[in-house]
Design a protein around this motif. Structure first.
Motif, PDB file in Angstrom:
ATOM      1  N   VAL A 234       5.522 -12.334 -42.894  1.00 25.66           N
ATOM      2  CA  VAL A 234       4.309 -11.824 -42.260  1.00 25.66           C
ATOM      3  C   VAL A 234       4.331 -12.116 -40.763  1.00 25.66           C
ATOM      4  N   TYR A 255      -0.635  -9.784 -48.072  1.00 18.53           N
ATOM      5  CA  TYR A 255      -0.440  -9.569 -46.639  1.00 18.53           C
ATOM      6  C   TYR A 255      -1.763  -9.699 -45.896  1.00 18.53           C
ATOM      7  N   TRP A 259      -2.333 -12.471 -43.067  1.00 15.89           N
ATOM      8  CA  TRP A 259      -2.676 -12.045 -41.706  1.00 15.89           C
ATOM      9  C   TRP A 259      -3.949 -12.759 -41.237  1.00 15.89           C
TER      10      TRP A 259
END
Length: 334
Positions: A234, A255, A259
C-alpha cells in the motif's frame, strides 16, 4: 427457412465468499479438466495489487490459463458492463479452443450481470458525484444510505451503510435518470438476447456451514497478508502519486483501511506525534478483518438470492473433491 440461432456457449461458474477456498477448488478442477479460468473479481483486475487481493501466485497461474487479472491500472475504472463484455468474449474464445470456460470469483454483481444482462445505465456525472461527496463529508455516508433507502429500497437493503462507492453510484444513477439502480439491474440488456448470452451449466457455490470457520480463515489470511508485506504494498501504491483514496481500486477491502491508517499516521507525524508502525499495523488488522467479514456477509446475501446455485459446504473435509466431482459431471453438458 431462417436459420436457428446458434446455441449459447456454456460455462461453469464457481462462486463463494472471500476466503472460502475458491482458488484451491478451481485449480483442482483444472488438474482434471481442460479449463481456462476467468476471474470474476473486481479487485484482481488491478496491477500492483497482489498481496491485499490474495491474487493467485505465479505458480498457481501457471497451472491453468487465467484471464481478467492485471488488466487495469489502479487509476482506471472497471465496471460490471466492462466485465460482461470481456467475459462474453473470453467465454467464446475459450470454447472455440475446445476448452471449458471456468468463471471463478466473489464479485456477485458480475455473476448476476453476466447471467441476467444489464441495461444501459447513465454514465458518471462528475457534478453529481462531487455534490454527493460534499454531502457525505457533511453528514456521513449512513445519512446518504438512509436517503437511498427512500428512493431505492432494494439497492439500499444489500449495501452496508458505509459502502460509500456503491451508495454514491446508486444515488448518482437516481439523480441523473430519475430511476433507481435496481431498475437497471432488474432489466435485461436489450442488446444481448437470452439465446446469444453465455449460459452457466451450473453455479457451484462454496458456502460455509459454520461462520466461525470462515472468520478464522479470514483472520489467518489477513495475518498472512500482513506478514507478506501488505503494508509495504500500500505504501508503494501511495508513493506513485497518481492514486487517491476515493478511487475504486483503493476502496477495495483492506486497501481502504490501510490507506486511512497511513493517512492517520502521517497526520500524527505532522503534529509532532509520530507513531510506531506497529500502531498502524494493529489498526489495519482490526479494521481490515472487520471489513472483510462484512464483505463475506454481503457476498452470502447475494448468493442466497441465486436460487439455482448448487451449494457445497466450504468447511466440509472433502469440499474440493465435491467441487471437482460436480464439475466433471458437467463436462459433457458444457
Amino acid at each position: 427457412m431462417p436459420l436457428s440461432p446458434a446455441p449459447a456457449v456454456r460455462y461453469i461458474a464457481l462462486a463463494g465468499p472471500t476466503a472460502s477456498g475458491k482458488t484451491a477448488a478451481a485449480l483442482a478442477i483444472a488438474r482434471e479438466m481442460p479449463v481456462e479460468i476467468v476471474s470474476v473479481d473486481s479487485a484482481l483486475v488491478y496491477r500492483g495489487m497482489d498481496i491485499g487481493t490474495a491474487k493467485p501466485t505465479p505458480a498457481e497461474r501457471a497451472e491453468a490459463p487465467h484471464h481478467l487479472i492485471d488488466i487495469r491500472h489502479p487509476g482506471e475504472p472497471y465496471s460490471a458492463a466492462a466485465f460482461v463484455a470481456d467475459a462474453t468474449r473470453l467465454i467464446g474464445e475459450i470454447a472455440a479452443r475446445g476448452r471449458t470456460p471456468l468463471l471463478v470469483g466473489g464479485t456477485m454483481l458480475y455473476f448476476k450481470a453476466l447471467a441476467d444482462g444489464i441495461d444501459a445505465m447513465p454514465s458518471a456525472d462528475p457534478a453529481v458525484r462531487a455534490m454527493l461527496e460534499a454531502e457525505a463529508q457533511a453528514h456521513g455516508w449512513p445519512a446518504l444510505h438512509a436517503r437511498l433507502a427512500e428512493v431505492d429500497p432494494p439497492t439500499a437493503a444489500r449495501l452496508a451503510p458505509n459502502d460509500s462507492q456503491r451508495i454514491q453510484r446508486a444515488l448518482e444513477v437516481w439523480h441523473t435518470s430519475g430511476l433507481p439502480l435496481s431498475h437497471f439491474h432488474a432489466a435485461k440488456s436489450e442488446s444481448s438476447s437470452d439465446s446469444a448470452r453465455p449460459q452457466a451449466a451450473a453455479l457451484l457455490s462454496l458456502e460455509p456451514t459454520d461462520r466461525a470457520w470462515l472468520r478464522d480463515r479470514i483472520a489467518r489470511r489477513f495475518d498472512a497478508m500482513l506478514r507478506d508485506g501488505f503494508l509495504a504494498e500500500v505504501k508503494a501504491l501511495r508513493a506513485r502519486g497518481d492514486l487517491a483514496a476515493d478511487l475504486p481500486s483503493m476502496r477495495c477491502v483492506g486497501y481502504r483501511q490501510a490507506w486511512e491508517a497511513l493517512d492517520a499516521a502521517e497526520a500524527a507525524a505532522a503534529l509532532g506525534r509520530p507513531q510506531p508502525e506497529s500502531i498502524a499495523l494493529a489498526d489495519i488488522r482490526e479494521r481490515g478483518m472487520a471489513a472483510t467479514r462484512q464483505l463475506a456477509k454481503r457476498q452470502m446475501t447475494w448468493l442466497r438470492s441465486m436460487p439455482h446455485r448448487r451449494v457445497i459446504a466450504a468447511d466440509a473435509p472433502d469440499a474440493v473433491a465435491q467441487v471437482v466431482t460436480q464439475a466433471l459431471a458437467l463436462e459433457v453438458a458444457v
